[in-house]
Design an enzyme around this catalytic site. Structure first.
Site, PDB file in Angstrom:
ATOM      1  CG  ASP A  97      -2.186   0.884   0.934  1.00  0.00           C
ATOM      2  OD1 ASP A  97      -2.153   1.692  -0.013  1.00  0.00           O
ATOM      3  OD2 ASP A  97      -3.173   0.786   1.700  1.00  0.00           O
TER       4      ASP A  97
HETATM    5  C1  BGC Z   1      -5.157   3.335   0.420  1.00  0.00           C
HETATM    6  C2  BGC Z   1      -5.397   2.377  -0.718  1.00  0.00           C
HETATM    7  C3  BGC Z   1      -5.383   3.116  -2.024  1.00  0.00           C
HETATM    8  C4  BGC Z   1      -4.060   3.837  -2.157  1.00  0.00           C
HETATM    9  C5  BGC Z   1      -3.920   4.574  -3.459  1.00  0.00           C
HETATM   10  C6  BGC Z   1      -3.947   4.221   0.197  1.00  0.00           C
HETATM   11  O1  BGC Z   1      -3.892   5.245   1.111  1.00  0.00           O
HETATM   12  O2  BGC Z   1      -5.022   2.597   1.611  1.00  0.00           O
HETATM   13  O3  BGC Z   1      -6.635   1.728  -0.542  1.00  0.00           O
HETATM   14  O4  BGC Z   1      -5.619   2.236  -3.083  1.00  0.00           O
HETATM   15  O5  BGC Z   1      -3.959   4.770  -1.095  1.00  0.00           O
HETATM   16  O6  BGC Z   1      -4.751   5.669  -3.545  1.00  0.00           O
END
Ligand code: BGC
Length: 732
Positions: A267
């Site tokens: 992530d």
């Molecule tokens: C989130 C993800 C997301 C990613 C990209 C992160 O902060 O946890 O779910 O896909 O950002 O935007």
């Protein structure tokens, strides 16, 4: 060469040499790549240039394999042009959070779960994917398969609620829909993120492996079985081991037991956060640990790009592993047709957006996700004699709120507020619609209450729009109070004092606690965040042109303190009972929810006949089938969601009081009777034990069939013999 011309040259190159089509082609391409270029393919950058570890020229140097959060097709074309001028011209993978639509938004995922119609999610995902692909995107960070039992957690809005079966069916449907629409999917956030302690986002997760398997894994597993292309590891630590270095999750479960072959990503910034979590000494160590644990793509931290080449040279990371990870990325790009893809056609992209079929679907599905919680005196749908309505609450005048917190590339200028949508429809029918703000969007002030109450008293009915402003839900949107925010409860009571019927319309991305406004409300309609066509859908529902046919995919508690509160809690020795002091409840709070899981009223009146069970002594590979006749005794056509729950009577462990095992939806005209069959597979009645065995035990199981999770007992079955599946202990 100009950008457009270089892009065309790249296109010509891949058209001439041919896009890598086989593992051998990918291998040949790999052989031509430097370590830096390989590390580049494993780096996903958000908005180029904002991170000091990268420079704007990175795409030209083949240093960025994928990009996220570049929103417009024009910006994406700039990156593509830069890549076309690079040595290898490997196309960039553009990724984005296309959660419930790209430019056209469908209801938020929790709302779609309320439809109890996975096909709805498959279709909306397909529409979203088609729109996004035309805009140059090829990967979405969805489906979100994190089951959550705690509505304090803001991200519960992104998933399918508290039930493992709904989670599995919706995750699968979304993967299939995205694929049909032409983009790749990412199942996230592996695993158990929805169980963060106290519902506080980014917190630790403590889950025994049995609990993980019995409740939390179904969504991810179903997504992978449906062919999810990539997996995103969660930010958080599961049982003390951050997911980005969790070999049990990556190696044993994903790659081992489930045989997942696609790319695995971290992530956002999660590789760097290993340092903050105290498991890596520094960023370099974080890269060694995350990569060696099996994380192929580093989202946004820029650390793979910076450290992987030297780590390979030092022998701390194997080049074979690096090649395998890069091959997974290149294979995905090839499968998506990115090599030699024509540059984005901006006009075609525009034409592919908000098409009439998308909008019609968004509108119809929004109505089917709305949950009617109360409808005293059948006030809804509004009767034809009605002449005037007061719409109260600033959320009712906010198009942005209708779209919800994850608005992707949508524009609130293309969306109507609930007020405008209602006015558009009601006024031609001779109903005057007037508006009073009542209070600001957070409802911190009460100065507008008197005006709102006066307006209500001068109208035939008041529609009060309450709930959460969108910025307070979703990621980082944890809350300590599930009751209506600010002074909204007082606003409802003040307006109700006018004596006019109050129709409460609730925006929610979680489980609101509505006890304090229940008595003052004549009707309550929970509309979640209904998406681009939400205002039209609400008008349809209020005026009786559509039925609100959603059912709760989460339990609504009486008060925040009851949370976590779910329908499928484990059996206890002293069940909650108000009359029993020593029972499983809270002091001076009735036990149980305000509205149970699966609950929702409709505009019809459905009577259930006696349920007959077929095959009451099944074997483990059989099914149990319930037959039931339903009659709509109401005056409106209605969509009923019939639900089948199971409880194992005696087991080696305490078992859930009920588990949803099957459901179906059936439309009934006024006066119509229809008989339906609902089947559940006995093989799904089992559970995981500590020794890594999944067992269906022989013996008695109760079957409940009805309209929600309090459905009455339909009968008992006796499973003749058990079933057992083991996971190799080495894999655990
Ligand atoms: C989130 C993800 C997301 C990613 C990209 C992160 O902060 O946890 O779910 O896909 O950002 O935007």
């Amino acid at each position: 060469m100009t950008g457009k011309r270089t892009a065309l040259a790249a296109l010509a190159l891949w058209a001439c040499v041919g896009a890598p089509a086989s593992a051998q082609d990918v291998k040949s391409l790999l052989e031509r790549m430097t370590l830096e270029e390989k590390a580049g393919q494993l780096s996903m950058a958000a908005r180029l240039g904002t991170n000091p570890l990268r420079d704007r020229d990175a795409p030209r140097k083949d240093m960025i394999g994928s990009v996220l959060n570049v929103i417009t097709p024009q910006e994406r074309a700039t990156v593509t042009d830069a890549v076309a001028g690079s040595r290898l011209k490997i196309p960039t993978l553009f990724a984005y959070d296309i959660i419930h639509g790209h430019k056209t938004l469908f209801p938020v995922p929790l709302a779609e779960a309320a439809s109890f119609d996975p096909d709805m999610a498959a279709r909306s995902s397909e529409f979203a994917a088609r729109e996004a692909r035309a805009h140059g995107l090829a990967l979405t960070f969805a489906p979100f398969a994190d089951l959550s039992r705690d509505a304090r957690w803001g991200r519960i809005i992104e998933g399918s609620g508290e039930d493992p079966l709904l989670n599995a069916l919706f995750a699968k449907a979304r993967v299939e829909g995205f694929r049909r629409g032409g983009i790749a999917s990412t199942v996230k956030h592996f695993a158990g993120y929805g169980a963060v302690e106290g519902g506080r986002d980014y917190g630790p997760v403590d889950l025994p492996v049995t609990e993980l398997r019995n409740r939390y894994l179904s969504g991810y597993k179903a997504a992978i079985e449906a062919g999810a292309d990539t997996v995103m590891m969660s930010f958080v630590a599961l049982n003390g081991v951050p997911s980005a270095v969790n070999r049990f999750l990556i190696h044993d479960l994903l790659r081992g037991e489930w045989g997942f072959k696609g790319a695995i990503m971290s992530d956002l910034e999660a590789v760097h956060e290993l340092v903050e979590m105290g498991v890596a000494t520094d960023d370099r160590d974080a890269v060694v640990q995350a990569f060696n644990a099996g994380v192929d793509i580093d989202m946004e931290s820029g650390l793979y790009q910076r450290y992987l080449p030297e780590l390979v040279r030092e022998g701390r990371v194997s080049e074979a592993d690096l090649n395998a990870a890069v091959a997974r990325v290149l294979t995905l790009k090839a499968r998506l047709g990115l090599f030699g893809e024509a540059p984005i056609d901006f006009e075609a992209a525009k034409r592919a957006s908000a098409t009439p079929d998308m909008l019609a679907f968004a509108r119809a599905s929004a109505a089917q996700t709305m949950v009617l919680l109360k409808n005293e005196r059948d006030i809804l749908p509004l009767k034809s004699g009605l002449r005037s309505l007061a719409v109260i609450g600033s959320l009712g005048n906010s198009p942005a709120t209708v779209l919800g917190p994850q608005f992707a590339a949508s524009d609130e200028k293309d969306t109507l507020s609930l007020l405008v949508g209602l006015r558009e429809r009601a006024e031609p029918a001779g109903i005057t619609v007037r508006y009073a703000e009542g209070c600001d969007i957070e409802c911190d002030t009460t100065t507008g209450f008197a005006e709102a109450t006066r307006l209500a008293s001068e109208s035939d009915a008041a529609i009060i729009v309450v709930g959460e402003p969108r910025h307070s839900t979703s990621e980082a949107g944890s809350r300590t109070r599930l009751e209506l925010p600010g002074h909204q409860e007082d606003l409802v009571k003040a307006v109700a004092a006018s004596g006019k019927p109050v129709i409460l319309v609730v925006f929610a991305g979680r489980a609101p606690a509505l006890s304090n406004v229940l008595p003052a409300s004549t009707a309550i309609l929970n509309i979640w965040y209904p998406g681009s066509e939400g205002a039209h859908a609400l008008a349809d529902v209020l005026l009786g042109e559509a039925e609100p046919s959603g059912r709760l995919p989460i339990t609504l508690p009486r008060s925040t303190g009851q949370v976590p509160l779910t329908y499928n809690q484990y059996a206890v020795g002293r069940p909650g009972d108000e009359a029993q002091f020593f029972s499983n409840r809270y002091y001076r709070e009735p036990p149980g929810p305000l509205f149970p899981f699966g609950f929702g009223l409709g505009y019809g009146k459905v009577r259930y006949g006696t349920v007959a069970l077929e095959n009451t002594t099944p074997g483990p590979q059989d099914k149990v089938t319930a037959h039931v006749a339903l009659t709509n005794e109401g005056a409106h056509q209605t969509l009923e969601t019939v639900q089948l729950y199971v409880r194992q009577k005696v087991a080696k462990r305490t078992r859930p009081l009920r588990e949803l095992k099957a459901f179906t939806r059936i439309t009934l005209k006024p006066g119509e009777t229809r008989t339906l069959d609902l089947s559940a597979a006995i093989a799904d009645f089992g559970y995981w034990q500590e020794d890594g065995r999944y067992v269906v035990e022989p013996g008695a199981y109760q079957i409940f069939v009805g309209r929600d999770s309090t459905a009455p007992l339909a009968g008992e079955i006796n499973v003749r013999e058990g079933l057992e599946r083991s996971v190799d202990m080495a894999q655990r």
